[in-house]
Design an enzyme around this catalytic site. Structure first.
Site, PDB file in Angstrom:
ATOM      1  N   LYS A 113       0.833  -1.216   0.000  1.00 24.21           N
ATOM      2  CA  LYS A 113       0.000   0.000   0.000  1.00 24.21           C
ATOM      3  C   LYS A 113       0.857   1.249   0.000  1.00 24.21           C
ATOM      4  O   LYS A 113       0.514   2.236  -0.657  1.00 24.21           O
ATOM      5  CB  LYS A 113      -0.958  -0.006   1.195  1.00 24.21           C
ATOM      6  N   LYS A 169      -4.516  -8.157  -7.118  1.00 27.03           N
ATOM      7  CA  LYS A 169      -5.765  -8.428  -6.387  1.00 27.03           C
ATOM      8  C   LYS A 169      -6.885  -7.448  -6.785  1.00 27.03           C
ATOM      9  O   LYS A 169      -6.625  -6.259  -6.943  1.00 27.03           O
ATOM     10  CB  LYS A 169      -5.451  -8.280  -4.896  1.00 27.03           C
ATOM     11  N   LYS A 204     -10.710  -2.334  -3.814  1.00 26.33           N
ATOM     12  CA  LYS A 204     -11.556  -1.124  -3.816  1.00 26.33           C
ATOM     13  C   LYS A 204     -10.791   0.075  -4.325  1.00 26.33           C
ATOM     14  O   LYS A 204     -11.337   0.974  -4.935  1.00 26.33           O
ATOM     15  CB  LYS A 204     -12.023  -0.800  -2.395  1.00 26.33           C
TER      16      LYS A 204
END
Ligand code: AQP
Length: 361
Positions: free
Chosen positions: A124, A227, A230
């Protein structure tokens, strides 16, 4: 033996079919297995607790107005997907201050090096760096080392696993149904819980991850090596639970494919394996049966059927969602009840922790 199950989803965007298949579907299966059909308010019986983890969501900036909406949207989606509040408890993480309280305590037993090894933080933070720098490459992990001063990478993002450990340990959780991506965080939770128990005495139950191997990781429709997420900057990568029919059809049609025309799940066919898994999850037809059915079919026919299956699957969810969102009193009642239940349980654990550590009077 009675079991406690805890899990949650961040209201950090639109819930997608990966969240459903990797997490919510398992929650519903657990709920519907007879073992968990316990309609009791007693705290010590089998229990299912599902949280909307809004404190996790703010580890990355969220627009406050959007966040408020997404919290209620997530709660309503839990219900419309099939979570029954008479059996399971649903609550909003930030409405129970015990989560942040225990996080600090766990921070004080967490070795810095252990947190530094968490791959989600590396992924992230490198994504944030890439965005800040306008770098398109998907391989920017090593870039993190050199640009660690970026302001968007917060201590909260780094500390995410400690908050997750607190979420889980507060409720004497036995099992945490999650997607494969969260496995490392459950292992972290066990390590920290065990370390605390050794340092101060037996307080925390050590949880196990509950991961459905075949559906553990749903991948982006635009990149089968990444993956479904969102926060994906490509809106075509994820099918959202509230997407309208036209959008679903468009996303399925534009899904990338592997080389060759075979409709088969195989290691060298990651895109096809992914969409077959999605097809299986929404239709209930096994991947094997789908492979037989579409053996000599055209890709376009296969995709049309897949889109139709997704639309059909989501139609009742979306209908129920609209009803629930219109009934504010009902949603509030469910969330109030869930919060009270959660606080009643977690406050006992926090008291135990304070006593064993010598905190307070
Ligand atoms: N692609 C996925 N396949 C299978 N399971 C998935 N989960 C998430 N993505 C997939 C599972 O959904 C639960 C909730 O995830 P989360 O919202 O807490 O965090 P996340 O894993 O970081 O989800 P996203 O969609 O990727 O959100 P952003 O982009 O905001 O970070 C977890 O059980 C997770 O395993």
């Amino acid at each position: 033996m009675s079991k406690a199950i805890f899990s949650g989803i961040q209201p950090s965007g639109n819930l997608h079919i990966g969240n459903y298949i990797g997490a919510i579907k398992q929650w519903i299966d657990l709920q519907n297995s007879s073992k968990f059909k316990v309609q009791s308010s007693k705290l010590d019986e089998n229990e299912l607790i599902f949280c909307i983890v809004d404190l996790h969501a703010i580890t990355v900036y969220q627009d406050p107005k959007v966040l408020k909406e997404k919290i209620l949207e997530t709660a309503a989606l839990y219900l419309s997907c099939g979570i029954d509040p008479k059996i399971a408890k649903i609550f909003i993480q930030s409405e129970n201050p015990d989560h942040t309280y225990l996080t600090w305590i766990l921070d004080c037993v967490t070795p810095f090096g252990l947190l530094s090894r968490m791959t989600q933080f590396k992924d992230k933070s490198s994504t944030l760096l890439r965005r800040a720098a306008g770098i398109a490459s998907s391989d920017a992990r090593q870039g993190f080392e050199g640009r660690g001063k970026d302001e968007n990478i917060t201590v909260g993002l780094f500390n995410y696993p400690a908050l997750m450990a607190a979420d889980i340990l507060l409720y004497d959780t036995d099992q945490v149904p999650v997607g494969e991506d969260q496995k490392q965080h459950i292992e972290f939770t066990r390590d920290i819980g065990e370390k605390f128990n050794k340092m101060y005495g037996q307080v925390f139950k050590l949880p196990e991850p509950l991961i459905q191997k075949e559906t553990a990781r749903i991948m982006s429709l635009q990149n089968p090596l990444s993956k479904m997420s969102k926060s994906d900057s490509n809106p075509l990568g994820a099918i959202n639970l509230l997407d309208n029919n036209d959008l679903i059809v468009e996303k399925v049609k534009k899904a990338v494919t592997d080389s060759g025309l075979e409709i088969i799940a195989r290691e060298d066919k990651p895109a096809m394996s992914n969409i077959l898994t999605i097809f299986e999850s929404v239709s209930g037809i096994s991947v094997f049966e789908l492979e037989q059915k579409y053996k000599n079919a055209k890709y376009s026919d296969f995709k049309n059927d897949l889109a139709e299956a997704v639309v059909e699957f989501l139609a009742p969810v979306q209908k129920k969602y609209t009803e629930i969102r219109e009934d504010k009193n009902y949603l509030n009642m469910v969330l109030d009840e869930g919060r009270d239940y959660a606080v009643a349980k977690s406050s006992k654990k926090v008291q135990q922790v304070k006593e064993i550590m010598g905190l307070g009077r």
